[in-house]
Design an enzyme around this catalytic site. Structure first.
Site, PDB file in Angstrom:
ATOM      1  N   HIS A  30      48.762  47.865  39.985  1.00 22.96           N
ATOM      2  CA  HIS A  30      49.125  48.457  41.285  1.00 22.96           C
ATOM      3  C   HIS A  30      50.645  48.521  41.472  1.00 22.96           C
ATOM      4  O   HIS A  30      51.380  48.458  40.507  1.00 22.96           O
ATOM      5  CB  HIS A  30      48.431  47.714  42.429  1.00 22.96           C
ATOM      6  CG  HIS A  30      46.963  47.516  42.166  1.00 22.96           C
ATOM      7  ND1 HIS A  30      46.041  48.519  42.345  1.00 22.96           N
ATOM      8  CD2 HIS A  30      46.273  46.450  41.673  1.00 22.96           C
ATOM      9  CE1 HIS A  30      44.839  48.069  41.998  1.00 22.96           C
ATOM     10  NE2 HIS A  30      44.948  46.824  41.575  1.00 22.96           N
ATOM     11  N   GLU A  43      41.670  39.494  35.324  1.00 24.51           N
ATOM     12  CA  GLU A  43      41.558  39.245  36.764  1.00 24.51           C
ATOM     13  C   GLU A  43      41.731  37.741  36.923  1.00 24.51           C
ATOM     14  O   GLU A  43      40.815  36.961  36.663  1.00 24.51           O
ATOM     15  CB  GLU A  43      40.188  39.694  37.297  1.00 24.51           C
ATOM     16  CG  GLU A  43      39.914  41.191  37.162  1.00 24.51           C
ATOM     17  CD  GLU A  43      40.509  42.044  38.278  1.00 24.51           C
ATOM     18  OE1 GLU A  43      41.279  41.502  39.109  1.00 24.51           O
ATOM     19  OE2 GLU A  43      40.211  43.253  38.308  1.00 24.51           O
ATOM     20  N   GLU A  69      47.806  42.271  46.521  1.00 22.12           N
ATOM     21  CA  GLU A  69      47.569  42.004  45.101  1.00 22.12           C
ATOM     22  C   GLU A  69      48.755  42.408  44.234  1.00 22.12           C
ATOM     23  O   GLU A  69      49.145  41.694  43.310  1.00 22.12           O
ATOM     24  CB  GLU A  69      46.303  42.748  44.647  1.00 22.12           C
ATOM     25  CG  GLU A  69      45.893  42.407  43.230  1.00 22.12           C
ATOM     26  CD  GLU A  69      44.953  43.441  42.623  1.00 22.12           C
ATOM     27  OE1 GLU A  69      44.282  44.161  43.373  1.00 22.12           O
ATOM     28  OE2 GLU A  69      44.923  43.532  41.387  1.00 22.12           O
ATOM     29  N   HIS A  76      45.802  41.566  36.977  1.00 24.01           N
ATOM     30  CA  HIS A  76      45.271  41.857  38.316  1.00 24.01           C
ATOM     31  C   HIS A  76      44.741  40.590  38.961  1.00 24.01           C
ATOM     32  O   HIS A  76      44.559  39.564  38.310  1.00 24.01           O
ATOM     33  CB  HIS A  76      44.104  42.851  38.214  1.00 24.01           C
ATOM     34  CG  HIS A  76      44.526  44.244  37.897  1.00 24.01           C
ATOM     35  ND1 HIS A  76      44.478  45.258  38.810  1.00 24.01           N
ATOM     36  CD2 HIS A  76      45.018  44.787  36.754  1.00 24.01           C
ATOM     37  CE1 HIS A  76      44.914  46.379  38.251  1.00 24.01           C
ATOM     38  NE2 HIS A  76      45.250  46.120  36.993  1.00 24.01           N
TER      39      HIS A  76
HETATM   40 ZN   LIG Z   1      43.728  45.245  40.822  1.00 22.67          ZN
END
Ligand SMILES: [Zn+2]
Length: 537
Positions: free
Chosen positions: A367, A498, A382, A435
């Site tokens: 992002h 993640e 995030e 992430h």
């Molecule tokens: Zn993400």
């Protein structure tokens, strides 16, 4: 579907109006004579080469296949087939393209729409007109003024006319005006206004009017990249940005290993390290400084300088002069009113090194910019945590003699395609996207997960996963195979990590703790080293 955006245009009933004699086609500002045109049902077939030339788009024909590069991707066609592909989407044409006498003929109405162009029938003069769409007007603040950017789906011409009453009129042709705004006003601040409308139809002229206050001036520029024009307006003073309001830097606090920059609201930023003078440099925008000058330092921080940059405009630069090499980590506060810049010594001895210069790795902080990613219960975004962890991974790998390429180094937007391009043109040994997770029911899930797509990426996923599970002490969500873009479209071993669930209150608290992020980063770096050493064995 993206071309649904163009639905504001009046729709035309062709059935009633399209004649059986062959019409003339006006594409852009060129004419395709009626002898080279044929009518099939509600469509008109025209030679692709002439059409593409006239509208200024690139087209290629190979046998019974053809490609046209449009505004939002390539349109792929096959003679005799109603199926066309736009980017990655398949669409059905009412009439198939044809290949006849060495010429590739395309249905002009449907192809134009796929390309974001506006085709329409001129019943009075029995002609078909095809014009680019003027689909977006952006107004952004610059130093003492504004930049008005005009976007078209294909090239067009522009003519600027400054009028004595303070209006600056720009006519763009051929162009169909299709800006989704209520009424004609696109932007208005004080006595500076930007308006737009369709000025004439057949021929299609779109008009942008800039209302200038006394003493202000405007200059027309372009066309630039992506068929865009630009009007630079000066002498109107600062204006608020419609997307991100201008902020002020109102305070700087210097600690031993942190510099806190206070702002009046949310800003974007990027951080770099200067070697000479040795300094961590953080640029903040859109903002202006109310605390310019020198601020005394403490410990390894010698002094902090704050200044407004002339270029890029609306940018405040914070220069943190250092006595030793340190890496800056920037974390905005959840309310967006402070940036905390923490500095860590760059020379921490890593436990294991690899032969210097032998390996390179692409680290991809997920992002950024207008894409914040998921959000935690406290409001932390995030993108911020991803970047912080990624920078820590990069610092750790670099300290081990591994070359690191980051897909972004600050809070700005990078497309998925661009991220893959960086990986695919890098000759790096692997790609790791970072992430933090979220679940449709916030707080329902927790733990660390590692994703891969291609089989070649599985060893990398295993190596990183094993280290993370051991280091983090949160539930093990396992190794999973998923069609994520950045791990599917990269040609080198690629995984997506993640780290933890940002929407789970306990895991958000962990993620907000710098020592947890450091632990996660070290584990990812260790996993990468395991993988690289496995390669060289
Ligand atoms: Zn993400």
């Amino acid at each position: 579907m993206w071309w649904a955006n163009l639905g504001l245009l009046p729709s035309i009933l062709l059935r009633a109006s399209l004649p059986s004699p062959r019409p003339e086609i006006i594409v852009g500002s060129c004419v395709i004579p009626s002898q080279r045109v044929s009518v099939v049902g509600e469509e008109v077939l025209v030679p692709l080469a002439e059409f593409a030339d006239a509208i200024g788009l690139k087209a290629q024909v190979a046998g019974d296949k053809a490609e046209v590069k449009g505004w939002r991707g390539t349109v792929r066609l096959r003679a005799g087939s109603k199926r066309a592909v736009v980017g990655r989407e398949e669409v059905v044409l009412p009439v198939p393209p044809r290949s006849r006498g060495g010429r590739f003929l395309i249905p002009v109405f449907s192809l134009s729409r796929l390309l974001g162009l506006f085709p329409h029938w001129d019943a009075e003069r029995k002609r078909v007109w095809v014009s680019p769409c003027l689909y977006k007007v952006e107004v952004n603040p610059i130093l003492d003024g504004a930049e008005v950017k005009i976007f078209l789906t294909a090239p067009a011409k522009a003519e600027a006319k400054p009028l004595p009453d303070g209006r600056f009129v720009v006519d763009i042709f051929p162009a169909a005006y299709d800006v989704p705004a209520k009424g004609q006003v696109i932007y208005s601040a004080n006595s500076f206004r930007v308006r737009g409308a369709q000025f004439t139809s057949c021929p299609d002229v779109a008009r942008i009017v800039v209302d200038l206050p006394p003493g202000a001036s405007a200059t027309m520029m372009g066309p630039g990249e992506g068929a865009a024009f630009k009007i630079v307006v000066k002498g109107i003073g600062p204006i608020p940005s419609p997307t991100m309001p201008m902020q002020a830097v109102v305070g700087v606090e210097v600690g031993r290993e942190t510099v806190t920059v206070r702002t009046t609201g949310r800003v974007r930023w990027t951080a770099t390290l200067w070697r000479s003078p040795l300094a961590a440099v953080v640029d903040i925008w859109p903002a202006r400084s109310a605390v310019s000058g020198e601020h005394p330092g403490v410990g390894p921080i010698k002094r902090v300088k704050v200044l407004d940059l002339e270029s890029p405009p609306s940018t405040v630069r914070v220069i943190i002069e250092l006595a030793e090499r340190m890496t800056p980590f920037v974390l905005p506060s959840p309310d967006g009113r402070a940036l905390s810049i923490s500095l860590r010594p760059s020379s921490v001895r890593p436990s294991r090194r690899v032969p210097t210069g032998r390996f390179s790795v692409v680290i991809d902080p997920g992002h950024g910019g207008r894409d914040p990613g998921a959000m935690g219960p406290s409001g932390v975004e995030e993108k911020t945590l991803n970047l912080d962890i990624a920078l820590r991974v990069a610092a750790s790998l670099r300290a081990r003699g591994i070359k690191v390429i980051l897909t972004r180094t600050g809070d700005f937007y990078v497309s998925l395609e661009q991220r893959c391009k960086v990986a695919n043109s890098s000759r790096a040994h692997c790609f790791v996207s970072i992430h933090c997770n979220a679940y449709p029911v916030p707080g329902a899930k927790r733990g660390v997960e590692v994703y891969y797509y291609h089989q070649r990426s599985l060893p990398l996923a295993r190596a990183i996963h094993a280290r993370l599970v051991k280091a983090l002490g949160i539930p093990d969500g396992g190794i999973r195979r998923r069609r994520f873009y950045v791990i599917r479209r990269t040609w080198i071993p690629a995984v997506l990590v993640e780290v933890a669930y940002i929407d789970h209150p306990e895991e958000e608290a962990l993620l907000l703790n710098p020592s947890f992020r450091q632990r996660a980063a070290e584990a990812i770096a260790e996993g990468i080293v395991d993988f690289l050493l496995g390669l060289s064995r």
